[in-house]
Design a protein around this motif. Structure first.
Motif, short mmCIF file in Angstrom:
data_model
loop_
_atom_site.label_atom_id
_atom_site.label_comp_id
_atom_site.label_asym_id
_atom_site.label_seq_id
_atom_site.Cartn_x
_atom_site.Cartn_y
_atom_site.Cartn_z
N ILE A 90 0.86 -1.19 0.00
CA ILE A 90 0.00 0.00 0.00
C ILE A 90 0.89 1.24 0.00
O ILE A 90 1.73 1.41 0.88
N THR A 91 0.72 2.08 -1.01
CA THR A 91 1.53 3.28 -1.16
C THR A 91 0.63 4.51 -1.20
O THR A 91 -0.57 4.43 -1.45
N GLU A 92 1.26 5.66 -0.99
CA GLU A 92 0.55 6.93 -0.90
C GLU A 92 1.06 7.88 -1.98
O GLU A 92 2.27 7.98 -2.20
N HIS A 93 0.14 8.57 -2.65
CA HIS A 93 0.50 9.39 -3.80
C HIS A 93 -0.20 10.75 -3.71
O HIS A 93 -1.41 10.81 -3.49
N ASP A 94 0.56 11.81 -3.90
CA ASP A 94 -0.01 13.16 -3.98
C ASP A 94 -0.27 13.53 -5.43
O ASP A 94 0.54 13.19 -6.31
N ASN A 95 -1.37 14.23 -5.67
CA ASN A 95 -1.69 14.73 -7.00
C ASN A 95 -1.56 13.63 -8.05
O ASN A 95 -0.86 13.74 -9.04
N TRP A 96 -2.30 12.56 -7.79
CA TRP A 96 -2.26 11.37 -8.64
C TRP A 96 -3.23 11.53 -9.80
O TRP A 96 -4.39 11.93 -9.62
N LEU A 97 -2.76 11.22 -11.01
CA LEU A 97 -3.63 11.27 -12.17
C LEU A 97 -4.56 10.07 -12.13
O LEU A 97 -4.16 8.94 -12.36
N GLY A 98 -5.82 10.35 -11.84
CA GLY A 98 -6.78 9.28 -11.63
C GLY A 98 -7.23 8.60 -12.89
O GLY A 98 -6.93 9.04 -14.01
N PRO A 99 -7.99 7.52 -12.75
CA PRO A 99 -8.40 6.73 -13.91
C PRO A 99 -9.41 7.42 -14.81
O PRO A 99 -9.67 6.94 -15.92
N MET A 108 -4.31 6.52 -2.20
CA MET A 108 -3.66 5.42 -1.51
C MET A 108 -4.00 4.16 -2.29
O MET A 108 -5.18 3.85 -2.48
N LEU A 109 -2.98 3.47 -2.77
CA LEU A 109 -3.18 2.43 -3.76
C LEU A 109 -2.57 1.10 -3.32
O LEU A 109 -1.59 1.08 -2.55
N ILE A 110 -3.13 0.02 -3.81
CA ILE A 110 -2.58 -1.30 -3.58
C ILE A 110 -1.85 -1.74 -4.84
O ILE A 110 -2.43 -1.78 -5.93
N ASN A 111 -0.58 -2.02 -4.70
CA ASN A 111 0.27 -2.42 -5.83
C ASN A 111 0.20 -1.41 -6.97
O ASN A 111 0.26 -1.77 -8.15
N GLY A 112 0.09 -0.14 -6.60
CA GLY A 112 0.18 0.93 -7.57
C GLY A 112 -1.03 1.12 -8.46
O GLY A 112 -0.95 1.87 -9.44
N ALA A 113 -2.15 0.47 -8.17
CA ALA A 113 -3.28 0.51 -9.09
C ALA A 113 -4.59 0.75 -8.36
O ALA A 113 -4.71 0.52 -7.15
N PHE A 114 -5.59 1.25 -9.12
CA PHE A 114 -6.96 1.33 -8.64
C PHE A 114 -7.88 0.79 -9.72
O PHE A 114 -7.79 1.23 -10.86
#
Length: 613
Positions: A90-99, A108-114
């Protein structure tokens, strides 16, 4: 404390060894490709990772030298072998380009994905999931929604009830047996955290009540917020709501945005074939009705309960509910809208998305053209789920065992309090909003032989002498709520009718003399989430056969964060022998050591992130 402080860069010494091995892009919290992820997770595919016993993925009749990606006939088996189970980071990302093509301020993503990986298992398998948290300051836990966890309450993933939260930099492993089959999801149970992206799906293979030829897999549908979950939660504390409109609705992680960016989720249909689709509402606040233009749904499963085939043109899904359906691809080859429609009452969620929809595309149809027929809006659900389904495996609750009184009457209301000079609104059940303590979960009390729980834990002991437990929930406000029970499915014995404007009437309290005869005891609909009507009542029953501590809560994340939850303590005398309570201590020790040094403290119920008051 300001909400934004929760996510400022607090370091953690426990992270040092892990962080040193990570690529610079992860430290900047950018979106990663799979090749950039840590070795801990990059051995497994991003979309579906391997089950402990799941067979090879590249071992084919023409290539028997390959066993799994990265593991071939040339691999030195004395030094390297495939990992067992699932590995989640589980990682944390600021200003993430969403799907949907729009920046989400906090992800906050699991294995870098949503969404996160889909866990695929067979009925009877044992699943093992190892979770490593690289969150900056938040704890976390993963709840396996609807999974029975028989004699296994410690793996239910409800921090403050069955475990302590997992601190930043730490790792723990969840293990459970697949005793049911069908479709579900997993999500963080730490505050409103799953609204930031800590969500994935479960697909458990098993028999079905209707034959089909194509399995389209899981189809999660969720509301989506560009604002961080904790910021929204803090904005609701002074008044209790209403919450903001969701910014979008995502279909299996995709949709267009308001400015025309993003893309529609496309699902392929084979002409003349019958397809199975596993529809899951993984929302935070929105409930909705789904329909597929010019097609029917035939329901074969409600949550994890197989039912007699039931055909309908539309389906309402409360938060956490699932429907496994079949769809006959019997129409002309073309593209068809799969529509989401929210209740016009506005009582069970609102969204800014103007036309939330996915595209179901027949083979042979254009892969770029949009459908031309929008379809007819289905009847307004009034935020009420269908209770006409008939479970195949029958259950009958003993009518003679049901009595109504203070011991099983759960009334639900709002209360306003002033705390540290600020007005705060809480949801209360039986006069108490739930507020657990992260480092003293309920099962740890039981492990120490201490059953003197604080009142704010909202613990209700299930009567030990009865094989069935009956509960009446009375809603003293006009807002409907999706209620979810951990560790069981329940029989929906009855409820008051939904209303277009429940605020216009006084609360309808349960009357045993007049309402009791309407209850259905013989094989009523059975599931783990159902809707409580606004200003109305609901009666449920479940078999008291699972030792442990089990949450019963509203699945609107904002509401459970503000206390709308209780916990059932079941077969308490059997818990020490049936449940491996020793598994609680290592993670609790790690959490306590971390939390004692952290300046960022609990500010809500702790279940979905309230400081002691």
């Amino acid at each position: 404390m300001r909400a934004t402080q929760l996510f400022q860069g607090l370091g953690c010494l426990a992270l040092a060894r892990i962080v040193a091995a990570l690529p610079p892009s992860l430290l900047r919290h950018e979106t990663l490709s799979r090749d950039q992820l840590p070795d801990l997770i990059k051995k497994s595919p991003m979309d579906e990772v391997d089950l402990i016993k799941r067979g090879p993925t590249c071992n084919t009749p023409t290539n028997r030298a390959c066993y799994r990606p990265g593991y071939t006939i040339n691999t030195d088996y004395e030094t390297s072998f495939p990992p067992g189970g699932y590995n989640f980071v589980i990682t944390e990302h600021d200003n993430w380009l969403g799907p949907d093509g729009v920046i989400k301020k906090k992800a906050m993503l699991i294995n870098g994905a949503f969404p996160g990986p889909t866990i695929v298992a067979d009925w009877g398998d044992t699943v093992r999931v190892t979770v490593t948290s690289l969150l900056r300051v938040n704890g976390t836990s993963l709840h396996w929604h609807g999974v029975r966890m028989l004699n296994n309450s410690v793996n239910d993933g409800a921090n403050g009830v069955t475990e302590c939260p997992l601190p930043p930099g730490a790792t723990k492993t969840y293990t459970f047996r697949v005793e049911q089959y069908g479709s579900s999801w997993y999500h963080s149970h730490f505050s409103s955290q799953y609204a930031n992206g800590i969500v994935g799906t479960l697909l458990f293979n098993g028999p079905a009540s209707l034959p089909y030829e194509e399995d389209l897999g899981v189809f999660p549908i969720t509301d989506w917020y560009y604002t961080p979950a904790d910021v929204i939660q803090h904005s609701l504390i002074p008044t209790g709501g209403p919450p903001p409109d969701s910014d979008n609705i995502l279909f299996n992680g995709k949709h267009v945005n308001a400015n025309g960016g993003g893309s529609y989720q496309r699902v392929k249909l084979k002409p003349g074939k019958r397809h199975r689709l596993r529809i899951i509402n993984t929302s935070v606040d929105n409930t909705f009705t789904v329909s597929l233009v010019n097609h029917q749904f035939t329901v074969i499963q409600t949550d994890f309960v197989p039912v007699n085939a039931f055909t309908t043109s539309s389906l309402f899904l409360g938060i956490g509910q699932r429907y496994d359906v079949t769809i006959d691809a019997s129409q002309a080859v073309g593209n068809y809208w799969f529509n989401v429609t929210l209740s016009a009452t506005g009582l069970c969620g609102t969204t800014k998305a103007k036309f939330p929809a996915a595209i179901f595309q027949y083979e042979g149809a254009s892969s770029t053209a949009l459908p031309t027929i929008k379809g007819t809006p289905p009847p307004d659900s009034l935020c009420e789920d269908n209770t006409n389904f008939v479970p195949i495996v029958s259950r009958t609750a003993p009518a003679a065992s049901f009595t109504f009184g203070p011991a099983n009457d759960l009334d639900l209301n709002l209360a306003t309090q002033t705390w540290e000079g600020q007005q705060r609104v809480y949801w209360k059940i039986k006069g108490q909003d739930m507020n657990i303590t992260w480092d003293e979960p309920t099962l740890e009390y039981v492990a120490k032989g201490n059953l003197n729980f604080p009142a704010r834990y909202n613990v209700f002991t299930v009567p030990p002498t009865s094989p069935w437990s009956f509960w009446v929930v009375e809603n003293l406000l006009g807002l409907p709520h999706p209620l979810h029970l951990h560790g069981h499915d329940f029989l929906v014995l009855g409820r008051s009718p939904a209303l277009a404007n429940p605020f216009a009437i006084a609360p309808r309290r349960f009357n045993a003399a007049t309402d009791g005869p309407s209850l259905k005891y013989n094989n009523p609909v059975r599931r783990d989430v159902t809707m409580l009507p606004g200003n109305g009542w609901l009666v449920v029953a479940f078999r008291s056969d699972n030792p442990g501590a089990w949450l019963f809560h509203c699945h609107i994340a904002w509401h459970v964060s503000q206390g709308l939850s209780i916990q059932f303590l079941e077969r308490v005398a059997e818990i020490p022998s049936a449940v491996p309570l020793s598994a609680i201590k290592p993670n609790c020790d790690a959490w306590t050591a971390y939390y004692n040094l952290s300046p960022f403290k609990q500010f809500d119920s702790g279940l979905k992130m309230a400081k002691d008051r």
